[in-house]
Design an enzyme around this catalytic site. Structure first.
Site, PDB file in Angstrom:
ATOM      1  N   GLY A 187      62.914  11.518  36.106  1.00 27.97           N
ATOM      2  CA  GLY A 187      63.697  10.353  35.208  1.00 27.97           C
ATOM      3  C   GLY A 187      63.091   9.034  35.558  1.00 27.97           C
ATOM      4  N   ARG A 225      59.259  15.653  49.475  1.00 25.88           N
ATOM      5  CA  ARG A 225      59.895  14.375  49.574  1.00 25.88           C
ATOM      6  C   ARG A 225      60.118  13.851  50.779  1.00 25.88           C
ATOM      7  NH1 ARG A 225      64.200  14.288  44.532  1.00 25.88           N
ATOM      8  NH2 ARG A 225      62.490  14.196  42.876  1.00 25.88           N
ATOM      9  N   GLY A 231      58.656  15.950  36.356  1.00 21.42           N
ATOM     10  CA  GLY A 231      58.811  17.249  36.964  1.00 21.42           C
ATOM     11  C   GLY A 231      57.871  18.268  36.734  1.00 21.42           C
ATOM     12  N   LYS A 248      61.115  18.295  23.790  1.00 21.22           N
ATOM     13  CA  LYS A 248      61.755  17.752  22.912  1.00 21.22           C
ATOM     14  C   LYS A 248      61.137  16.275  22.590  1.00 21.22           C
ATOM     15  CE  LYS A 248      65.890  20.192  23.113  1.00 21.22           C
ATOM     16  NZ  LYS A 248      67.544  20.027  23.447  1.00 21.22           N
TER      17      LYS A 248
HETATM   18  P1  AMP Z   1      60.005  18.365  29.535  1.00 20.68           P
HETATM   19  O1  AMP Z   1      60.824  18.381  30.690  1.00 20.68           O
HETATM   20  O2  AMP Z   1      60.483  17.536  28.346  1.00 20.68           O
HETATM   21  O3  AMP Z   1      58.757  17.936  29.939  1.00 20.68           O
HETATM   22  O4  AMP Z   1      59.815  19.838  29.010  1.00 20.68           O
HETATM   23  C1  AMP Z   1      59.033  20.659  29.781  1.00 20.68           C
HETATM   24  C2  AMP Z   1      59.520  22.123  29.177  1.00 20.68           C
HETATM   25  O5  AMP Z   1      58.855  22.040  27.739  1.00 20.68           O
HETATM   26  C3  AMP Z   1      58.913  23.417  30.041  1.00 20.68           C
HETATM   27  O6  AMP Z   1      59.831  24.086  30.517  1.00 20.68           O
HETATM   28  C4  AMP Z   1      58.012  23.972  28.807  1.00 20.68           C
HETATM   29  O7  AMP Z   1      58.097  25.461  28.971  1.00 20.68           O
HETATM   30  C5  AMP Z   1      58.663  23.665  27.572  1.00 20.68           C
HETATM   31  N1  AMP Z   1      57.708  23.670  26.380  1.00 20.68           N
HETATM   32  C6  AMP Z   1      56.563  23.122  26.271  1.00 20.68           C
HETATM   33  N2  AMP Z   1      55.774  23.501  24.938  1.00 20.68           N
HETATM   34  C7  AMP Z   1      56.634  24.483  24.585  1.00 20.68           C
HETATM   35  C8  AMP Z   1      56.577  24.933  23.187  1.00 20.68           C
HETATM   36  N3  AMP Z   1      55.788  25.196  22.619  1.00 20.68           N
HETATM   37  N4  AMP Z   1      57.764  25.738  22.945  1.00 20.68           N
HETATM   38  C9  AMP Z   1      58.943  25.756  23.778  1.00 20.68           C
HETATM   39  N5  AMP Z   1      59.009  25.185  25.045  1.00 20.68           N
HETATM   40  C10 AMP Z   1      57.873  24.472  25.293  1.00 20.68           C
END
Ligand code: AMP
Length: 391
Positions: free
Chosen positions: A372, A37, A349, A199
């Site tokens: 974000g 950064r 991230g 999620k």
């Molecule tokens: P995000 O911050 O919403 O982009 O989520 C990233 C996180 O999603 C990472 O830490 C991944 O390990 C998790 N992730 C991705 N695919 C899966 C999965 N099939 N089951 C559980 N966690 C997941």
């Protein structure tokens, strides 16, 4: 929106207040563990110095919540910046007001100063008008180069802009705005978005907004299972947001032609790297297993589509990529994008971490510095700090 860029305003012999994002990680001895950064702002700082301007850098670090927290001091950042730029960086610890003003008056043109963590002041996060006015009083012109903080409307990136003669975006912010425009406002088509991550709930607005614009939308990661469930499939112990099954059904129904889900999944019984993995069809996930990555057939199918795209936007990993056993889907998608020759914009991230660890970062057209902030852009929102530059 018309935002002026730093190379469109007069900086010669001016005092430039430059909001940067030096929210860098420290280890427990306050050593900086990643200075990406800081490096990302060097172009803007050097440009100001070349124009004989005094540069006053303003940043936050962590969440001190309006109190002085010594472990969140920016002093180590001033030292690192100084060694990167090979020039002294004056660190201004004093409370913003007379003392800071005196320190700045004593600087020569072309010199650089960094103010102490701006979030030590409770007024910062309150977007306090008087505090914004005081900050503005320290300089002549304002440059915002802190994209990663642009989704927050705080005094150092919002109210300050009302009290200073001229505002502009620095080179880093310029890149963020221009690449996003190229990818989302005026894309060469076909345009593909790839959205993964844990999620659905954290990316619902992103999915809704993207479906209005993109030609194709690949969904991967943990959020896939809420969509598979919405199609009536069994997802075993995979991540599932029961309360969003109906919403997922609705999104799928309205975007039948656009949305592409994985056709095979890598499953394991435990969320552990060593848990024995197997490849199953997406409609045959066994009860006692959870889906942790997309399977090889999905990688092939997604890869074939990626090859034919002109523009690709990617946020979120395809699987639990932190565990090497479940990183293949994410790595192979990164490789396919790198080889596609498309305009590729990656943000968020975890996708950035994945790209960096795959060693393919320099093959992408642009990697956003915002987590974000990038997501809010994908949601179709105008970020407060960018809106504030529009005069
Ligand atoms: P995000 O911050 O919403 O982009 O989520 C990233 C996180 O999603 C990472 O830490 C991944 O390990 C998790 N992730 C991705 N695919 C899966 C999965 N099939 N089951 C559980 N966690 C997941």
């Amino acid at each position: 929106m018309t935002v002026k860029y730093i190379d469109q305003i007069e900086l010669k012999n001016k005092t430039v207040l430059c909001r940067v994002d030096y929210n860098v990680p420290y280890d427990k001895n306050m050593n900086i563990t990643d200075d990406t950064r800081i490096k990302a702002t060097l172009k803007t700082i050097k440009y100001c110095m070349d124009n004989n301007a005094k540069v006053i850098l303003i940043s936050h670090l962590g969440r001190p919540k309006g109190k002085i927290v010594p472990e969140m001091s920016l002093e180590p950042v001033a030292e690192r910046l100084s060694s990167l730029i090979k020039k002294e960086v004056v660190f201004i610890k004093d409370k913003i007001g007379k003392e800071a003003k005196n320190a700045i008056d004593n600087m020569s043109p072309g010199n650089i100063a960094l103010l102490e963590n701006i979030r030590f002041y409770p007024e910062e996060e309150k977007n306090d008008e008087e505090f914004g006015r005081q900050l503005a009083g320290l300089g002549d012109v304002y440059v915002n180069d802190a994209f990663a903080t642009a989704h927050r409307g705080h005094a150092s990136n919002e109210s300050i802009t009302r009290y200073i003669k001229e505002c502009s975006a620095g080179f880093l912010m310029k890149n963020e705005i221009e690449y996003f425009k190229k990818a989302m406002s005026n894309p060469e088509r076909p345009l593909l978005a790839i959205i993964g991550g844990a999620k659905v709930s954290s990316k619902l607005e992103v999915l809704k907004n993207l479906t209005k614009n993109v030609d194709h939308l690949i969904i991967g990661g943990g959020m896939v299972f809420t969509f598979l469930k919405a199609k009536g499939l069994n997802v075993g112990n995979s991540l599932l947001e029961e309360n969003l099954i109906e919403t997922a059904k609705d999104i799928l129904e309205k975007n039948k032609e656009k949305i592409i889900l994985p056709i095979d999944i890598i499953v394991a019984e435990k969320f552990e790297n060593n848990s024995p993995a197997q490849i199953v069809d997406a409609d045959k996930i066994p009860d006692n297993t959870m889906g942790l990555d997309i399977g090889p057939e999905s990688v092939k199918e997604f890869g074939n589509l990626i090859k034919t795209m002109k523009t690709i936007v990617w946020n979120g990993p395809m699987g639990a990529f932190e565990m090497p056993s479940f990183a293949n889907g994410t790595n192979m998608i990164a490789k396919a994008i790198a080889e596609s020759g498309s305009l590729s914009v990656i943000g968020g991230g975890d996708s950035v971490t994945a790209i960096n660890s795959s060693g393919l970062a320099d093959k992408m057209s642009y990697i956003s510095t915002g987590g974000g902030a990038f997501l809010e852009m994908l949601e179709g929102k105008t970020l407060p700090a960018i809106a504030a530059l529009d005069k």
